[in-house]
Scaffold this active site. Sequence first.
Site, short mmCIF file in Angstrom:
data_model
loop_
_atom_site.label_atom_id
_atom_site.label_comp_id
_atom_site.label_asym_id
_atom_site.label_seq_id
_atom_site.Cartn_x
_atom_site.Cartn_y
_atom_site.Cartn_z
N HIS A 192 1.87 -9.49 41.45
CA HIS A 192 0.89 -8.72 41.06
C HIS A 192 1.47 -7.37 40.20
CE1 HIS A 192 -2.68 -10.21 43.40
NE2 HIS A 192 -1.62 -10.45 44.36
N HIS A 194 4.84 -14.03 45.04
CA HIS A 194 3.24 -13.96 44.97
C HIS A 194 2.97 -12.48 44.58
CE1 HIS A 194 -1.15 -14.63 45.42
NE2 HIS A 194 -1.09 -13.51 46.04
N GLU A 195 3.31 -11.80 45.71
CA GLU A 195 3.11 -10.24 45.92
C GLU A 195 3.89 -9.56 44.44
OE1 GLU A 195 0.99 -9.17 47.68
OE2 GLU A 195 0.91 -10.99 48.68
#
Length: 635
Positions: free
Chosen positions: A434, A430-431
């Site tokens: 970004h 998820h990170e």
Amino acid sequence: MMRGLLLAGALGLPLAVLAHPTHHAHGLQRRTVDLNSFRLHQAAKYINATESSSDVSSSFSPFTEQSYVETATQLVKNILPDATFRVVKDHYIGSNGVAHVNFRQTAHGLDIDNADFNVNVGKNGKIFSYGHSFYTGKIPDANPLTKRDYTDPVAALRGTNEALQLSITLDQVSTEATEDKESFNFKGVSGTVSDPKAQLVYLVKEDGSLALTWKVETDIDSNWLLTYIDANTGKDVHGVVDYVAEADYQVYAWGINDPTEGPRTVISDPWDSSASAFTWISDGENNYTTTRGNNGIAQSNPTGGSQYLKNYRPDSPDLKFQYPYSLNATPPESYIDASITQLFYTANTYHDLLYTLGFNEEAGNFQYDNNGKGGAGNDYVILNAQDGSGTNNANFATPPDGQPGRMRMYIWTESQPYRDGSFEAGIVIHEYTHGLSNRLTGGPANSRCLNALESGGMGEGWGDFMATAIRLKAGDTHSTDYTMGEWAANKKGGIRAYPFSTSLETNPLTYTSLNELDEVHAIGAVWANVLYELLWNLIDKHGKNDGPKPEFKDGVPTDGKYLAMKLVIDGMALQPCNPNCVQARDAILDADKALTDGANKCEIWKAFAKRGLGEGAEYHASRRVGSDKVPSDAC
């Protein structure tokens, strides 16, 4: 979002954690300033491949850099003949054959910093699609550089420090001019990771007027900010962008999301040499015996500080990164070697997968040495395990191409013993996503194109979607549901309001649900579930490859899972700066048209229509209009 909902790249917390935060670092989260009130507004237009009619229709052979940049430039001139602009030097040809060229509008030789134009040129040399947020109002007659009655850059930095309560010490501040027009670096400043910067630019305000501002860049560790402060008053903040979107390896192998899904195993030489030519433990200049290489550098960061090169990381001269870990181990620092190794493995594996799907050097990926393949190097990802600047979350900072990304993984305190976020792959993925979405949207040189509320929400949704797609299991079907962050948060059902599901009973969220939402993670959960519908429609049509990387035929993934991921990634590069969900939908449809000549148009439209983004869906700043209509020519 942790820290008073301020970190653009943060994972987002369960409500119980938001209500009772346990530990935070020095940063904006401890202040009364809410950066959400300073988000840039959403104003981009997107002309999709169906709507666009090329005013530059000549085909070029061979397809050269000069030709596609000239084609794109001519389109901008044709669409807005009175505008002045410059070419942003980050154009490239994507793995799907579509060239991407970005432009920035100027006035009196100064950038209009949120006036962007992105042009996508097809393989035939013709305009494929484009989007823009160029300013169409009246440009001020007076050149501000002639009269020079605006505040000086030091006053702008002081105003920023006061308005956002940054706690930067400016007693010894001085300026140093750079080569760019009205651009300065600050010296003698304490309280920042690196020297702050300021550049005089225009900004289109939410009311449509044009303001002369100082763009002040301050990296204060927990937030990496671009602040647009009025150049006349030195006090009024018109907008803020936050870049933070908070050998043998014994690890949970790729596809195992967390310790509940399987055991740790020893994996030898796990890198993909086509994506990591120097392996994971070399940067083209040096070979390492620790968790450092071309794609990332992983270490412990117990103090939560910004320095990392001298921080602890495990070292193994025989390259045996095998360290003990058990679910009952405590305290967390007792298994820090295993934590760092797991984080290094997951981030590198994801780098290699994204590379095969098109996120390469030219597209702005994260590598120290780009090996002569384009893009800007010197930007591996700084991977901090057990970061002491917070708990119960994670975040990622994405500066423009050529500057390292920074991931912070925290300890989660919602269980006994505590849990380490590095062992939940979905959080790491998820990170890292970004970084992917921020580099692709608007071009690698522009990291402020997911800052509006809806685009920022999609930034969170892409992270959830990619993490979920990667954890699919061999026996999963269209009716399989998934949660996010369940293990780390010790929360049944995870940290989102509903599981990701193709059932409207299990997950009732649709596009019009956004009318009741004003927080990026909640918006992201809606977008992620739309993409989950897309994922399963394509899997049902093309099957599912359960291997760790895709197989291709003529550049197209042969299965539905990796095809969905590829189309989502390609769509990021096509869409305009700060898109809304309707524009992002159109970009995914265009991505399929570019990659497969629209072979999946029916499946894509059905997925979007089911969740309210069918033909006729509309974005308005005050409300969204939903539609469940599939176009008559789609199926």
